[in-house]
Design an enzyme around this catalytic site. Structure first.
Site, PDB file in Angstrom:
ATOM      1  N   HIS A 115     -78.634 -17.933  36.206  1.00 12.99           N
ATOM      2  CA  HIS A 115     -77.599 -18.951  36.368  1.00 12.99           C
ATOM      3  C   HIS A 115     -78.280 -20.251  36.779  1.00 12.99           C
ATOM      4  O   HIS A 115     -79.055 -20.257  37.742  1.00 12.99           O
ATOM      5  CB  HIS A 115     -76.625 -18.576  37.499  1.00 12.99           C
ATOM      6  N   ASP A 143     -71.506 -21.201  31.008  1.00 19.44           N
ATOM      7  CA  ASP A 143     -70.749 -20.083  31.568  1.00 19.44           C
ATOM      8  C   ASP A 143     -69.262 -20.367  31.390  1.00 19.44           C
ATOM      9  O   ASP A 143     -68.800 -21.477  31.690  1.00 19.44           O
ATOM     10  CB  ASP A 143     -71.098 -19.932  33.054  1.00 19.44           C
ATOM     11  N   HIS A 178     -80.053 -12.318  33.189  1.00 16.10           N
ATOM     12  CA  HIS A 178     -79.603 -13.685  32.965  1.00 16.10           C
ATOM     13  C   HIS A 178     -79.850 -14.520  34.214  1.00 16.10           C
ATOM     14  O   HIS A 178     -79.803 -14.019  35.329  1.00 16.10           O
ATOM     15  CB  HIS A 178     -78.136 -13.755  32.540  1.00 16.10           C
TER      16      HIS A 178
END
Length: 128
Positions: free
Chosen positions: A96, A30, A94
């Protein structure tokens, strides 16, 4: 979706620090990590909401995420790797994965921009 940043990444139009990839998923650091090693696992097929995935796609996403989390744990030595799925920042499924050492450490408000050099150093450590 042509304006989706994750679709641009999966098509190779944007080059993040990739730490894992197969025919269906890509995992990359990220650019605004909560902690060093904060990784996003993204299906290459654009889907807006995680619970719209087919059962196999959902299961495969979780299995790939588990594999990447094990790598993060082995290479970066956090106490745990936390998982977060909320889907409001980018309208593309998505996951994390965040290396953490204390409870309550996963909050997107803690994220801060990381330079390309910072991301490269972390990616090198993970891929080593």
């Amino acid at each position: 979706m042509k304006d989706c940043i994750f679709c641009k990444i999966t098509k190779g139009e944007i080059k993040p620090e990739v730490i894992g990839e197969d025919d269906f998923f890509v995992a990359f650091l990220d650019a605004n990590p909560i902690a060093p090693g904060h990784t996003l696992v993204v299906p290459k097929k654009h889907t807006s909401y995680i619970f719209e995935l087919e059962d196999k796609e959902y299961s495969d996403l979780m299995l790939v995420s588990k594999k990447i989390a094990k790598t993060l744990k082995d290479k970066l030595n956090p106490k745990r790797v936390g998982i977060l799925v909320e889907g409001f920042g980018v309208d593309h499924v998505h996951v994390h994965l965040v290396p953490i050492n204390v409870g309550g450490a996963i909050c997107l408000q803690y994220s801060k921009h990381a330079s390309g050099d910072e991301l490269k150093k972390v990616a090198d450590k993970i891929l080593k």
